[in-house]
Design an enzyme around this catalytic site. Structure first.
Site, PDB file in Angstrom:
ATOM      1  N   LYS A   1       0.851  -1.198   0.000  1.00 31.91           N
ATOM      2  CA  LYS A   1       0.000   0.000   0.000  1.00 31.91           C
ATOM      3  C   LYS A   1       0.885   1.245   0.000  1.00 31.91           C
ATOM      4  O   LYS A   1       1.923   1.276   0.681  1.00 31.91           O
ATOM      5  CB  LYS A   1      -0.890  -0.037   1.245  1.00 31.91           C
ATOM      6  CG  LYS A   1      -1.946   1.049   1.327  1.00 31.91           C
ATOM      7  CD  LYS A   1      -2.818   0.837   2.567  1.00 31.91           C
ATOM      8  CE  LYS A   1      -3.927   1.833   2.721  1.00 31.91           C
ATOM      9  NZ  LYS A   1      -4.775   1.566   3.898  1.00 31.91           N
TER      10      LYS A   1
ATOM     11  N   SER B   1      -9.676   1.532   2.990  1.00 26.79           N
ATOM     12  CA  SER B   1      -8.849   2.319   2.110  1.00 26.79           C
ATOM     13  C   SER B   1      -7.804   1.499   1.359  1.00 26.79           C
ATOM     14  O   SER B   1      -7.244   1.984   0.385  1.00 26.79           O
ATOM     15  CB  SER B   1      -8.148   3.411   2.915  1.00 26.79           C
ATOM     16  OG  SER B   1      -7.311   2.824   3.912  1.00 26.79           O
TER      17      SER B   1
ATOM     18  N   SER C   1      -9.635  -0.931   7.264  1.00 25.91           N
ATOM     19  CA  SER C   1      -9.167  -0.785   5.878  1.00 25.91           C
ATOM     20  C   SER C   1      -8.467  -1.981   5.264  1.00 25.91           C
ATOM     21  O   SER C   1      -8.151  -1.948   4.074  1.00 25.91           O
ATOM     22  CB  SER C   1      -8.271   0.434   5.762  1.00 25.91           C
ATOM     23  OG  SER C   1      -9.072   1.570   5.657  1.00 25.91           O
TER      24      SER C   1
END
Ligand code: GLN
Length: 469
Positions: A74, A149, A173
């Site tokens: 990420k 996210s 997330s």
């Protein structure tokens, strides 16, 4: 796609090579313009060279736990020499000068980092639509959100662009995008994985987590990542073996406060039928977490409060982009205006919750609620081994469908309690979807603090049991 163990046994039998695996991965990566799972993909020649090096290392007898395995990170974690934008204009030109501890451990274990995945700006969101660089699409239905996210990481794993991915989970997330993409998404106990090199959102809630298609891969990657780190004073040693063992789970708790009007009808159906299935093997009992519903409100004061402090470092002087202006304060104002709408909303909300006149009524009260929640889980775990909930109230929603930010916050109703109470939790895809074309539905299991290995072993048992049916 095979799990790591199968890949290694095929490599042993010379049926595949890591070079071959990387070629397949690159084929998938070449379609990323359709999904936008990545904000940065490493150069193909470099990736092939890494795969070749892994093949040579294997042939020389090296057996590292993740040798030659493609993994996505990420874009809020530092990887030396790669951009780290956090999905924000304010860090658009920032290149990480060092490796996050988690990244370093993966590299030391032989993994090959393929790129940096898209996310809601600074990991604030539940749909991956808040990225300053455009949304990610759900590989299972491109008109839908992949969740957020860590939507980029989930889309990368679900579409085969990487075998494993790291996400960060502050209020759900990792688990929520796993639920939307039919993958496993694991948030460990607070402190199990070092946060050094993870860009801070809300430090008392943030945890790095793992996404994968197979529970055994989650266990393997976690065994590499876990461990106390001198660079993160909140990290600690929590046991994690590389393989599952018998979980010895006997009793599973169902939260009384989760009532059916909180659930979309498909989620309710999946949840109810899974409870039915579970009760054939385990004792399923109703438990009570009286402050379950209030947890969401507490989260939306604590997380923004911590974010407002953490994000004050982006003044255009220390990191990333600097907007030129006539004087220093004007330059800061222009630079901070690069934050997107949602980030600004959180900073305002957080600063307000911490302000002199309101701190007691908002921030302190939220922390008080948090303590209650810790206590209530403690009580519950005297009586049950695991707690089961749906991961999200709805199946994947369409991109653009949710317009009111408060409606999007509601997507976190079932995931925020585990962060507030520091507990390990995982999303497992509902295994009995009658119509395989339907979008996935996620089930969440929460375990007592430090019982991460038991949780993962249990999930592995459940998954294998369900697959045999
Ligand atoms: N959706 C939650 C939020 O927007 C959680 C985000 C996260 O876990 N990073 O705050």
């Amino acid at each position: 796609m095979d799990d790591v163990k199968t890949i290694f046994s095929k490599r042993e039998a010379n049926e595949i090579t890591f070079t071959h695996l990387m070629e397949e991965t690159l084929k998938e990566l070449s379609h990323d313009d359709e999904l936008h799972a990545f904000l940065f993909i490493r150069n193909a020649d470099e990736l092939m060279a890494d795969a070749k090096a892994a093949d040579n290392a294997w042939d020389e007898g090296q057996r590292k736990p993740l040798l030659g395995i493609p993994i996505a990170i990420k874009d809020n974690m530092c990887v030396t020499g790669l951009p780290c934008t956090c999905g924000s204009k304010i860090l658009e030109h920032f290149v990480a000068p060092y490796d996050a501890t988690a990244v370093k451990k993966l590299k030391d274990a032989g993994a090959i980092i393929v790129g940096k995945t898209n996310l809601d700006e600074f990991a604030m969101g539940s749909s991956s639509e808040n990225s300053a660089f455009g949304p990610t699409r759900n590989p299972l239905d491109k008109t839908c959100s992949p969740g957020g996210s860590s939507g980029g990481s989930a889309a990368a794993v679900a579409s085969g662009m990487s075998l494993l991915a790291l996400g960060s989970d502050t209020g759900g997330s990792v688990r929520q995008p796993a639920a939307f993409t039919g993958t496993f998404g694991f948030k460990p106990s607070y402190g199990a994985i070092s946060r050094y090199g993870l860009v801070a959102f809300a430090s008392s809630l943030d945890q790095i987590g793992v996404l994968a298609k197979h529970p055994e891969d989650v266990i393997l990657a976690s065994s590499v990542l876990f461990g106390q780190d001198p660079m993160d004073s909140t990290s600690r040693d929590i046991p994690m073996a590389p393989q599952p063992e018998a979980s010895n789970v006997k009793r599973v708790g169902i939260v009384k406060e989760i009532d059916s009007n909180m659930l979309d009808k498909d989620v309710k159906h999946a949840y109810d039928s899974f409870i039915n299935y579970l009760s054939r093997t385990y004792e399923v009992v109703e438990i009570s977490i009286p402050h379950w519903e209030e947890a969401l409100a507490a989260y939306y004061f604590i997380a923004p409060a911590e974010a407002s402090s953490n994000l004050s470092r982006y003044d255009g002087v220390r990191y990333g982009t600097t907007m030129e202006a006539e004087n220093y304060s004007e330059s800061i104002r222009k630079t901070r205006n690069l934050f997107g709408e949602e980030v600004k909303r959180r900073i305002l909300l957080g600063s307000f919750a911490l302000s002199a006149g309101y701190k007691d009524a908002l921030y302190e009260k939220a922390n008080y609620l948090r303590q209650w929640l810790v206590f209530e889980f403690d009580q519950v775990f005297q009586n049950v081994d695991m707690v089961l909930t749906p991961t999200t109230p709805t199946p994947p929603f369409k991109l653009g469908e949710i317009k009111d930010p408060l409606d999007l916050y509601k997507a976190d109703l079932f995931t925020t309690p585990a962060n507030l109470a520091y507990l390990p939790a995982i999303n497992m895809p509902y295994p009995f979807q009658e119509n395989k074309k339907d979008l996935p539905i996620g089930l969440q299991f929460i375990a007592p603090f430090g019982e991460d290995h038991k949780l993962l072993s249990f999930i592995n048992e459940l998954w294998q049991g369900a697959e045999e049916l």
